[in-house]
Each structure stands twice: as structure tokens, then as C-alpha cells.
Design an enzyme around this catalytic site. Sequence first.
Site, PDB file in Angstrom:
ATOM      1  NE  ARG A 161     -39.837 -42.170 -24.197  1.00  0.00           N
ATOM      2  CZ  ARG A 161     -38.938 -41.409 -23.583  1.00  0.00           C
ATOM      3  NH1 ARG A 161     -39.337 -40.559 -22.641  1.00  0.00           N
ATOM      4  NH2 ARG A 161     -37.675 -41.462 -23.915  1.00  0.00           N
ATOM      5  CB  SER A 236     -36.432 -46.833 -26.223  1.00  0.00           C
ATOM      6  OG  SER A 236     -35.326 -45.991 -26.029  1.00  0.00           O
ATOM      7  CD  GLU A 333     -41.014 -45.492 -26.021  1.00  0.00           C
ATOM      8  OE1 GLU A 333     -41.770 -44.642 -26.503  1.00  0.00           O
ATOM      9  OE2 GLU A 333     -39.859 -45.691 -26.411  1.00  0.00           O
TER      10      GLU A 333
HETATM   11  N1  EPU Z   1     -27.016 -49.357 -21.050  1.00  0.00           N
HETATM   12  C1  EPU Z   1     -26.326 -50.573 -21.105  1.00  0.00           C
HETATM   13  N2  EPU Z   1     -26.368 -51.282 -22.249  1.00  0.00           N
HETATM   14  C2  EPU Z   1     -27.022 -50.872 -23.346  1.00  0.00           C
HETATM   15  C3  EPU Z   1     -27.735 -49.654 -23.294  1.00  0.00           C
HETATM   16  C4  EPU Z   1     -27.730 -48.923 -22.151  1.00  0.00           C
HETATM   17  O1  EPU Z   1     -25.696 -50.988 -20.150  1.00  0.00           O
HETATM   18  O2  EPU Z   1     -26.993 -51.596 -24.337  1.00  0.00           O
HETATM   19  C5  EPU Z   1     -27.012 -48.586 -19.800  1.00  0.00           C
HETATM   20  C6  EPU Z   1     -25.805 -47.704 -19.626  1.00  0.00           C
HETATM   21  O3  EPU Z   1     -25.403 -47.815 -18.287  1.00  0.00           O
HETATM   22  C7  EPU Z   1     -26.318 -46.304 -19.855  1.00  0.00           C
HETATM   23  C8  EPU Z   1     -27.759 -46.420 -19.392  1.00  0.00           C
HETATM   24  O4  EPU Z   1     -28.129 -47.746 -19.752  1.00  0.00           O
HETATM   25  O5  EPU Z   1     -25.586 -45.398 -19.125  1.00  0.00           O
HETATM   26  C9  EPU Z   1     -28.696 -45.463 -20.068  1.00  0.00           C
HETATM   27  O6  EPU Z   1     -28.546 -45.536 -21.472  1.00  0.00           O
HETATM   28  P1  EPU Z   1     -28.888 -44.267 -22.406  1.00  0.00           P
HETATM   29  O7  EPU Z   1     -28.327 -43.042 -21.823  1.00  0.00           O
HETATM   30  O8  EPU Z   1     -28.512 -44.643 -23.782  1.00  0.00           O
HETATM   31  O9  EPU Z   1     -30.435 -44.089 -22.251  1.00  0.00           O
HETATM   32  P2  EPU Z   1     -31.636 -45.122 -22.171  1.00  0.00           P
HETATM   33  O10 EPU Z   1     -32.142 -45.164 -20.784  1.00  0.00           O
HETATM   34  O11 EPU Z   1     -31.227 -46.382 -22.796  1.00  0.00           O
HETATM   35  C10 EPU Z   1     -33.471 -43.296 -22.611  1.00  0.00           C
HETATM   36  C11 EPU Z   1     -34.669 -43.125 -23.493  1.00  0.00           C
HETATM   37  C12 EPU Z   1     -34.245 -42.705 -24.898  1.00  0.00           C
HETATM   38  C13 EPU Z   1     -33.478 -41.404 -24.773  1.00  0.00           C
HETATM   39  C14 EPU Z   1     -32.269 -41.628 -23.864  1.00  0.00           C
HETATM   40  C15 EPU Z   1     -31.473 -40.372 -23.609  1.00  0.00           C
HETATM   41  C16 EPU Z   1     -36.386 -44.629 -22.676  1.00  0.00           C
HETATM   42  C17 EPU Z   1     -37.128 -45.886 -22.889  1.00  0.00           C
HETATM   43  N3  EPU Z   1     -35.438 -44.352 -23.562  1.00  0.00           N
HETATM   44  O12 EPU Z   1     -32.717 -44.399 -23.115  1.00  0.00           O
HETATM   45  O13 EPU Z   1     -35.412 -42.474 -25.662  1.00  0.00           O
HETATM   46  O14 EPU Z   1     -33.045 -40.959 -26.055  1.00  0.00           O
HETATM   47  O15 EPU Z   1     -32.722 -42.110 -22.568  1.00  0.00           O
HETATM   48  O16 EPU Z   1     -32.209 -39.515 -22.792  1.00  0.00           O
HETATM   49  O17 EPU Z   1     -36.660 -43.912 -21.725  1.00  0.00           O
HETATM   50  C18 EPU Z   1     -36.966 -43.496 -27.153  1.00  0.00           C
HETATM   51  O18 EPU Z   1     -37.836 -43.303 -26.303  1.00  0.00           O
HETATM   52  O19 EPU Z   1     -37.226 -44.073 -28.264  1.00  0.00           O
HETATM   53  C19 EPU Z   1     -35.593 -43.117 -26.872  1.00  0.00           C
HETATM   54  C20 EPU Z   1     -34.606 -43.350 -27.731  1.00  0.00           C
END
Ligand code: EPU
Length: 337
Positions: A161, A236, A333
Site C-alpha cells: 500500500r 480498510s 491506510e
Molecule cells: N480478522 C478478524 N476480525 C476482523 C477482520 C479480520 O479476526 O474483524 C482476521 C481474520 O483472521 C482474517 C484475517 O483477519 O482471516 C484477514 O482478514 P481479511 O482476509 O478480510 O483481510 P484483511 O487483512 O483484513 C486485506 C486488505 C484488503 C483486502 C483483503 C483481501 C489491507 C489493509 N487490507 O484485508 O484491502 O481486500 O486483505 O486480500 O491490507 C483495502 O485496502 O481497502 C482493502 C479492503
Amino acid sequence: MKTENNVALKRFNSFGLSYTAQHLVKIYSENDIYDVIEDNIEPVYILGGGSNILLTKDISGYVLKNEIKGISVIEEDEYCALVEVGAGESWHQFVLWTLSHQLGGLENLSLIPGTVGAAPIQNIGAYGVEQKSTFHSLHCIDLKTGERKTYFKQACQFGYRDSIFKNELKGQVFITKVQYLLQKKNHKLSYEYGDIHAVLSEKKIEHPGITDISDAVITIRQKKLPDPKNIGNAGSFFKNPVIDVSLFEKIKEHHPNLPFYHTDTEGKIKIPAGWLIEQAGFKGMERNGIGVHKNQALVLVHYEGGSGEALLELAHEIQQKVFSIFGIQIEPEVNIW
Ligand code: EPU
């Protein structure tokens, strides 16, 4: 140059916050940018789709809204096509265009809100793919000198990012066109990501194509992430923090189920900030028209009648609580104006 004055920004930011811009100028072409430079106006704020900003005040100065459009193949061979796209195009509409032309490489990045020009700035990424993997180059105009410049991939310093456009070149250049090198055949698909796998097997798709991957990503995003048309948000809000292995081991002693991702840097581990925020007790909270989304704690939301200042205050509160529990500093972010 056509300038609008005292413009309500509510429909120009995906949080749906009610602030105004003293002046708004829509930029349809390079010539419009030269007009801005000749008139020597400042300060300028560059707006794309408004899906990654948090407004916290009325903007005094000029907001430049990128409206440069157009998508075309400018070079191709048997295997690849170099596609040039106007920075003011909607990112998702562009991804759909690539799918309808059977061009592979951007399918995992379906349904990301915002404009094409913002994609390299943020180095947007989702479901195991970042835009840097197919990015070729971009054209921009230096807002001080009016010089037209081209940045190839290496020069963009893409990181998680992150890019040169968020750092050294922040606010200095206006991106006009972006070029992506996409695959015409033998598409290299990326669907190792757990959620995509699950959706494909549910649909009994054993040999997916680019459109199947895109459809799966759209299904997942629609399930997890609130649609800004219904609930104001900017995806995010925080980045996933990268921490030292030693801190990771220490936290794991008390939280054995701590989720994590490996990184390319030795001794560093990435932790999902959504998990940290949920553990800190913020998931689903709501007050004064703002809150934290109930399905994804990484997404701050604006329901109705809330303010950007209140959202910023909540963000600080979350940062402090996460730091006091885990000793991890999470960073926004989104861009704060
Ligand atoms: N999780 C929780 N609680 C929550 C949310 C997430 O425990 O409320 C944990 C879960 O264990 C889950 C892990 O976090 O398995 C990862 O969650 P998720 O796969 O939803 O992905 P993320 O890390 O929360 C990132 C990106 C997103 C992107 C997704 C999918 C960043 C900051 N965000 O989110 O990007 O869509 O992966 O690849 O890196 C964005 O940048 O605006 C965005 C939406």
C-alpha cells in the site's frame, strides 16, 4: 478552466461526509492541468474516486477532480497487450473492460472502489495480488514545472500500500494515464487465497478462468465489505502492521490463535489489523453516526450525521487501545485531509 465554488463534497467521498471545497476544478485533459499550472493556483488537493480519504474539515484551496478517460490497447503481440487507461476511469469498470477483452492479470482486484490514478499511488492489492505485478508505467505532469514525466515500474518504489507517489512525490504530480501489461492467453491465475478457493469449490468450478476468479472476488467482497452506497466507508482504514518475530512470539504466548502472514523480509511478520481491533473490543461498535463495521473490524464506517473529526478521534482511540494491549502501532491506510 472551469472552477466551481463552495462545492459540497458529500458525493465525492465514499465516507459520505459533509464538507465543502472552496474551489473544485474538473480535469478532463492534459490541457486542463496546464491551465491550473499557468494560473499558479494553490494549495491543490487531488481527488480521484474519493474512496481512500477521510475528510476532517472544509477544504480551503483547490480540489482537482481527475476526469481523464479512455482505455485502449497501444501495443500487443501474441501473448501480451499493453493497455493504456485514463487515470480518471473507475478502477472496477476498467477491470471489467479487461475481462471482456479476455485480458488477464487484474481479475483479483475486482470491485476495488476508486479511480485508476489512485491504484499505483496506493499500490492497491487484494486476494494475493497487488497492482504492481501488471503495472507497466504511468504518465504524469509535474504540478510545479508543468513537465510531462513517465515513471516505469522500478521508479515507482512500490511497497505494501505504498509508492513514491505517497512519499517524495506526494501532491507534486498529477497522474494522467496508466499502462498495464496484461496476458492475452495462458492466464496466470492466482487463487491460493483461502476465500477464493472456498467460493470456487462451492460453485464446483475446477478449472477457473479469469472471469470465474473475478466473480468469486466480487462475491467475497460483497459479503465482507460494506457497499459505500449504503454505508459510508473507505475500505480498510488501517494497514496490516508488520512486526518483529520476537514481538510476534511474545504476543502468541497470550494469544495462541494470533493470525499472521509471512512477509518477504526475514524476521518480519504481518498481522491482520482487523483481528487486533476485534480483540480490542471495537468490532460492531457504533456512536454518533460513526463506528466499526460488524463483519470486518478493519473498516471504519459512517452511517449518517457523523463527522470526520469524530472518525479521526475513533481511529486514535483504536490505535491507543491496540498499542496498550499488544504493543503494536497500527497506521492509517486512508489519507487524512
Ligand atoms: N480478522 C478478524 N476480525 C476482523 C477482520 C479480520 O479476526 O474483524 C482476521 C481474520 O483472521 C482474517 C484475517 O483477519 O482471516 C484477514 O482478514 P481479511 O482476509 O478480510 O483481510 P484483511 O487483512 O483484513 C486485506 C486488505 C484488503 C483486502 C483483503 C483481501 C489491507 C489493509 N487490507 O484485508 O484491502 O481486500 O486483505 O486480500 O491490507 C483495502 O485496502 O481497502 C482493502 C479492503
